[in-house]
Each structure stands twice: as C-alpha cells, then as structure tokens.
Enzyme design. Structure first.
Site, PDB file in Angstrom:
ATOM      1  N   ASN A  13      -5.993   6.266  -1.686  1.00 32.86           N
ATOM      2  CA  ASN A  13      -5.099   7.407  -1.793  1.00 32.86           C
ATOM      3  C   ASN A  13      -3.836   7.034  -2.572  1.00 32.86           C
ATOM      4  O   ASN A  13      -3.635   7.439  -3.709  1.00 32.86           O
ATOM      5  CB  ASN A  13      -4.753   7.946  -0.413  1.00 32.86           C
ATOM      6  CG  ASN A  13      -3.946   9.230  -0.437  1.00 32.86           C
ATOM      7  OD1 ASN A  13      -3.654   9.819   0.591  1.00 32.86           O
ATOM      8  ND2 ASN A  13      -3.572   9.736  -1.604  1.00 32.86           N
TER       9      ASN A  13
ATOM     10  N   GLY B 207      -0.808   2.220   2.489  1.00 36.13           N
ATOM     11  CA  GLY B 207       0.174   2.428   1.433  1.00 36.13           C
ATOM     12  C   GLY B 207       0.851   1.185   0.909  1.00 36.13           C
ATOM     13  O   GLY B 207       1.749   1.280   0.061  1.00 36.13           O
TER      14      GLY B 207
ATOM     15  N   LYS C  53     -12.297  11.748  10.306  1.00 36.59           N
ATOM     16  CA  LYS C  53     -11.776  10.403  10.134  1.00 36.59           C
ATOM     17  C   LYS C  53     -10.760  10.201  11.250  1.00 36.59           C
ATOM     18  O   LYS C  53      -9.705  10.841  11.280  1.00 36.59           O
ATOM     19  CB  LYS C  53     -11.110  10.221   8.773  1.00 36.59           C
ATOM     20  CG  LYS C  53     -10.577   8.796   8.587  1.00 36.59           C
ATOM     21  CD  LYS C  53      -9.689   8.659   7.370  1.00 36.59           C
ATOM     22  CE  LYS C  53      -9.076   7.258   7.360  1.00 36.59           C
ATOM     23  NZ  LYS C  53      -7.994   7.126   6.357  1.00 36.59           N
TER      24      LYS C  53
ATOM     25  N   ALA D 222      -7.301   1.547   3.331  1.00 39.31           N
ATOM     26  CA  ALA D 222      -5.878   1.174   3.425  1.00 39.31           C
ATOM     27  C   ALA D 222      -5.586  -0.130   2.702  1.00 39.31           C
ATOM     28  O   ALA D 222      -6.306  -1.113   2.835  1.00 39.31           O
ATOM     29  CB  ALA D 222      -5.408   1.075   4.869  1.00 39.31           C
ATOM     30  N   GLY D 223      -4.516  -0.090   1.907  1.00 43.64           N
ATOM     31  CA  GLY D 223      -4.020  -1.272   1.226  1.00 43.64           C
ATOM     32  C   GLY D 223      -4.608  -1.522  -0.138  1.00 43.64           C
ATOM     33  O   GLY D 223      -4.172  -2.434  -0.846  1.00 43.64           O
TER      34      GLY D 223
END
Length: 265
Positions: A211, A163, A102, A189-190
């Site tokens: 995550n 995040g 990644k 992301a987000g």
C-alpha cells in the site's frame, strides 16, 4: 508465460500482488494505480468506507473500485480487540461486501503491531461464522500454525512495521512460516520497494500486499506497474527453480578440462 494461480478458499487469482487503498492523494489516483498493478484483490479499511448507502462522493472510496474487476477485501484496521474486529466484519457483510475479511487488530498506535491473542480469538469467531479470514500477524510461526489449524484461509505475516518501507526484517521467521504452512502465506506490511516484493516471492511467499510504497510514490501509477513486474518476474523465477547458493566460486566454463584438452593435442 503463465505462472500457477494463487488459490485462496478455492478461488483462483492470476495476480499475486494485493494492493491497499490508503494514503493515495486522490481516489482517481488510487483507481488508476489499482489498474496499473494488475491486482485482483483490493483491501479497504472499513473506517474509510461509507457503508450507509448514501453514496457520499467525498467519503466512499468504494465508488472507485469496480467489484466486477476486483475482490474487495474489507479490513478491520482500527479495531482494538476481537469484539471490535468481529463487529466491523459484520457491518461489512451486512452492507453487501464479500464475506471475506482481512483481520487486523493492532492497539499500539506507535508501531501498529498486531495483537496475537485478540487476533486468534477473533479469527476463531469469524471462521465459525463462515467468513474467509486472512489475518495480519507478527512473523510468528507458532501463531501462524494455530491460525491455520482453526481454519484461517491465509496468514499474513509482516515483513516490518506497517508503512515503514524497511523490507523483510523478519526474513528468518518468514522462512519457517512458509516451510510449515499448508495455506497461502501473504507477506504484508513494510514492503517499500519492488525488490522487497520480489524477495518475498522468491523466498516462497505466495503473495504480497503493498500500500504505502505505491500510494506515496511520486508517480503511484508507474510504481504500481513496477510492483506488478517485480512480483510476476519473481514468481516465474521461483517456479523455474532458483539455483542454490554456494560458499565457493564455480566456473561457468570448465577451464581445467579445456586446458587439458589443449595440452593433449
């Protein structure tokens, strides 16, 4: 009911949820959350993994990730430029990790937005060396197409900053990327709630990577399972064929015809 598999570089996956390994309160919580998520691809920041082979129990999260159950996807988080990212990918491969990566290059410490120029440069190098490259990018349709053309296995556009938990703030650009792509699109992301993940899948994204929303939840194991259910339901709905939206109301029962029939009788 089985949905269509996710195919990346000719490898088939049943789960369309990828999970990251940062921010968990313990390696045990991470391990149990991965299991609850049903994921098959797990991202690991190379800067957090012990690649020395010394098996340090305090440093090596790889001891808590079963390589028989998951594809371990090393990521180059922390790389400031293409040179650093390529070096990290080489270290991972030399340590015996899969030759998948990644690709993350985000030199700005405040917003962690990916550098498009360095990302494309690193992707070109890694693809030429036989790596399966999954690049993290801004929701930029032009860059996404360029990465596809040079051989990236997927593109991973952001929904909002890493995040931030703000959901799909790049929705319009994501639609264009999905429409134009001939490789999987993974929204990364987000994503801060299962509903955000479902929205991305219903939009046509092939998968999502989560995550922070799982790792920082009060109960990460239950949250991981919630994301699993959301992604599975959204993909099933997408394949079933979501109805088109209409500006006007449309009755579910033909009331006028019913009343006309009564009057005729």
């Amino acid at each position: 009911m089985q949905t269509q598999p996710l195919i990346i570089a000719n490898r088939h996956f049943h789960s369309r949820l990828l999970v990251g390994t940062g921010k968990f309160s313990s390696n045990e919580a991470m391990r149990d959350s991965l299991l609850a998520s049903g994921c098959e691809i797990v991202t690991v920041a190379l800067r957090r993994a012990d690649l020395s082979g010394k098996k340090d129990p305090y440093a090596n999260i790889l001891d808590f990730i079963d390589p028989q159950r998951y594809l371990i996807l090393p990521n180059t988080s922390g790389a400031m430029n293409a040179t650093e990212a390529v070096r990290l990918a080489h270290l991972a491969a030399a340590a015996g990790l899969p030759k998948w990566v990644k690709l993350e290059i985000h030199p700005d410490p405040n917003y962690l937005l990916p550098d498009p120029i360095e990302t494309l440069r690193a992707a070109e190098t890694l693809v030429s060396e036989g790596f399966v490259v999954l690049p993290y990018i801004n929701a930029d349709p032009v860059l996404a197409k360029r990465l596809e053309e040079i051989g990236a296995a997927t593109v991973m556009p952001l929904g909002s900053p890493i995040g931030s938990n703000r959901g799909l703030q790049t929705r319009d650009q994501l639609r264009i990327i999905i429409e134009q792509a001939n490789i999987p699109v993974i929204v990364d992301a987000g994503i801060g709630a299962p509903s955000h993940a479902a929205e991305a899948i219903e939009l046509g994204a092939d998968a999502v990577l989560v995550n922070t929303a799982i790792a920082t939840a009060a109960d990460p194991i239950r949250m991981a399972h919630a994301f699993r259910l959301a992604v599975e339901a959204a993909r099933m709905a997408y394949e079933a064929g979501l109805p088109t939206q209409s500006q006007f109301a449309s009755p579910t029962s033909p009331l006028a015809t019913f009343l006309n029939t009564l009057q005729a009788n």
